[in-house]
Scaffold this motif. Sequence first.
Motif, mmCIF file in Angstrom:
data_model
loop_
_atom_site.group_PDB
_atom_site.id
_atom_site.type_symbol
_atom_site.label_atom_id
_atom_site.label_comp_id
_atom_site.label_asym_id
_atom_site.label_seq_id
_atom_site.Cartn_x
_atom_site.Cartn_y
_atom_site.Cartn_z
ATOM 1 N N ARG A 171 36.084 -23.709 29.015
ATOM 2 C CA ARG A 171 36.205 -24.275 30.365
ATOM 3 C C ARG A 171 37.239 -23.460 31.135
ATOM 4 N NH1 ARG A 171 38.283 -29.621 30.363
ATOM 5 N NH2 ARG A 171 37.859 -29.552 32.576
ATOM 6 N N PRO A 172 36.994 -23.198 32.404
ATOM 7 C CA PRO A 172 37.923 -22.373 33.182
ATOM 8 C C PRO A 172 39.363 -22.871 33.163
ATOM 9 C CG PRO A 172 35.882 -22.632 34.381
ATOM 10 C CD PRO A 172 35.790 -23.531 33.171
ATOM 11 N N VAL A 173 39.571 -24.181 33.233
ATOM 12 C CA VAL A 173 40.944 -24.693 33.231
ATOM 13 C C VAL A 173 41.625 -24.419 31.894
ATOM 14 C CG1 VAL A 173 40.531 -27.084 32.480
ATOM 15 C CG2 VAL A 173 42.367 -26.595 34.086
ATOM 16 N N ASN A 174 40.878 -24.431 30.792
ATOM 17 C CA ASN A 174 41.461 -24.116 29.489
ATOM 18 C C ASN A 174 41.837 -22.639 29.396
ATOM 19 O OD1 ASN A 174 41.171 -26.776 28.687
ATOM 20 N ND2 ASN A 174 39.223 -26.412 27.658
ATOM 21 N N THR A 175 40.983 -21.774 29.917
ATOM 22 C CA THR A 175 41.309 -20.348 29.941
ATOM 23 C C THR A 175 42.515 -20.112 30.828
ATOM 24 O OG1 THR A 175 39.016 -19.724 29.535
ATOM 25 C CG2 THR A 175 40.438 -18.048 30.498
ATOM 26 N N CYS A 176 42.552 -20.796 31.959
ATOM 27 C CA CYS A 176 43.688 -20.675 32.872
ATOM 28 C C CYS A 176 44.992 -21.055 32.159
ATOM 29 C CB CYS A 176 43.456 -21.559 34.098
ATOM 30 S SG CYS A 176 44.764 -21.458 35.349
ATOM 31 N N ARG A 177 44.967 -22.131 31.388
ATOM 32 C CA ARG A 177 46.168 -22.547 30.638
ATOM 33 C C ARG A 177 46.643 -21.452 29.685
ATOM 34 N NH1 ARG A 177 44.356 -28.678 29.001
ATOM 35 N NH2 ARG A 177 44.905 -29.629 30.987
ATOM 36 N N GLN A 178 45.689 -20.797 29.027
ATOM 37 C CA GLN A 178 46.042 -19.724 28.101
ATOM 38 C C GLN A 178 46.623 -18.522 28.853
ATOM 39 O OE1 GLN A 178 46.124 -20.075 24.786
ATOM 40 N NE2 GLN A 178 45.495 -22.177 25.226
ATOM 41 N N VAL A 179 46.077 -18.244 30.027
ATOM 42 C CA VAL A 179 46.611 -17.155 30.848
ATOM 43 C C VAL A 179 48.040 -17.487 31.273
ATOM 44 C CG1 VAL A 179 46.369 -15.977 33.084
ATOM 45 C CG2 VAL A 179 44.365 -16.322 31.638
ATOM 46 N N VAL A 180 48.286 -18.738 31.662
ATOM 47 C CA VAL A 180 49.630 -19.170 32.060
ATOM 48 C C VAL A 180 50.599 -19.029 30.892
ATOM 49 C CG1 VAL A 180 50.994 -21.209 32.702
ATOM 50 C CG2 VAL A 180 48.900 -20.649 33.955
ATOM 51 N N LYS A 181 50.182 -19.436 29.701
ATOM 52 C CA LYS A 181 51.046 -19.299 28.525
ATOM 53 C C LYS A 181 51.369 -17.841 28.228
ATOM 54 C CE LYS A 181 49.619 -23.496 26.101
ATOM 55 N NZ LYS A 181 48.926 -24.045 24.918
ATOM 56 N N THR A 182 50.440 -16.955 28.520
ATOM 57 C CA THR A 182 50.608 -15.538 28.199
ATOM 58 C C THR A 182 51.340 -14.760 29.286
ATOM 59 O OG1 THR A 182 48.527 -15.645 26.966
ATOM 60 C CG2 THR A 182 49.357 -13.456 27.495
ATOM 61 N N PHE A 183 51.008 -15.007 30.556
ATOM 62 C CA PHE A 183 51.539 -14.186 31.644
ATOM 63 C C PHE A 183 52.446 -14.933 32.620
ATOM 64 C CE2 PHE A 183 47.473 -12.121 30.505
ATOM 65 C CZ PHE A 183 47.952 -10.863 30.155
ATOM 66 N N GLY A 184 52.411 -16.262 32.617
ATOM 67 C CA GLY A 184 53.225 -17.025 33.551
ATOM 68 C C GLY A 184 52.361 -17.804 34.538
ATOM 69 N N ALA A 185 53.023 -18.632 35.343
ATOM 70 C CA ALA A 185 52.336 -19.520 36.291
ATOM 71 C C ALA A 185 51.428 -18.738 37.243
ATOM 72 C CB ALA A 185 53.361 -20.318 37.089
ATOM 73 N N VAL A 186 50.345 -19.404 37.660
ATOM 74 C CA VAL A 186 49.393 -18.779 38.580
ATOM 75 C C VAL A 186 49.350 -19.553 39.897
ATOM 76 C CG1 VAL A 186 47.975 -17.828 36.720
ATOM 77 C CG2 VAL A 186 47.406 -20.067 37.653
ATOM 78 N N SER A 187 49.104 -18.829 40.969
ATOM 79 C CA SER A 187 48.944 -19.477 42.277
ATOM 80 C C SER A 187 47.463 -19.612 42.632
ATOM 81 C CB SER A 187 49.675 -18.680 43.362
ATOM 82 O OG SER A 187 49.184 -17.354 43.416
ATOM 83 N N LYS A 188 46.614 -18.884 41.896
ATOM 84 C CA LYS A 188 45.170 -18.940 42.134
ATOM 85 C C LYS A 188 44.460 -18.519 40.843
ATOM 86 C CE LYS A 188 41.601 -16.747 44.952
ATOM 87 N NZ LYS A 188 41.330 -15.748 46.003
#
Length: 114
Positions: free
Chosen positions: A77-94
């Motif tokens: 799910r996109p929100v789950n991938t987004c969470r993993q990206v946040v854990k790896t690279f930091g908070a996202v604005s989009k």
Amino acid sequence: MITQTQNAFPRLFLAAGLALAGTIASFGATVSPAHAGTNAYSATLAAGLEAPAKKVVNGVLWKCEGDSCVGAVDGARPVNTCRQVVKTFGAVSKFATPKGDLGAEDLQRCNAAA
């Protein structure tokens, strides 16, 4: 009779040419590679990175430069991938998917992983 046969040849060649052109055009459309952004996620980081980075997130290579990150769709799910990206690279604005950007609520859930 000869006149009718002679007049039929140009029409026959025109029809054959159009059919060939249509076949070539449709074949070209089916074998051409898809555009790079059609099956990828992209994220805009809240704080840009100092140096370009490449890391595997959910089994997919993500490439980040500045505040822009791109990775192939991984099946989650996109929100789950987004969470993993946040854990790896930091908070996202989009966080953009092939179907559109995450909404404010999903983006908030995504950033809660930080």
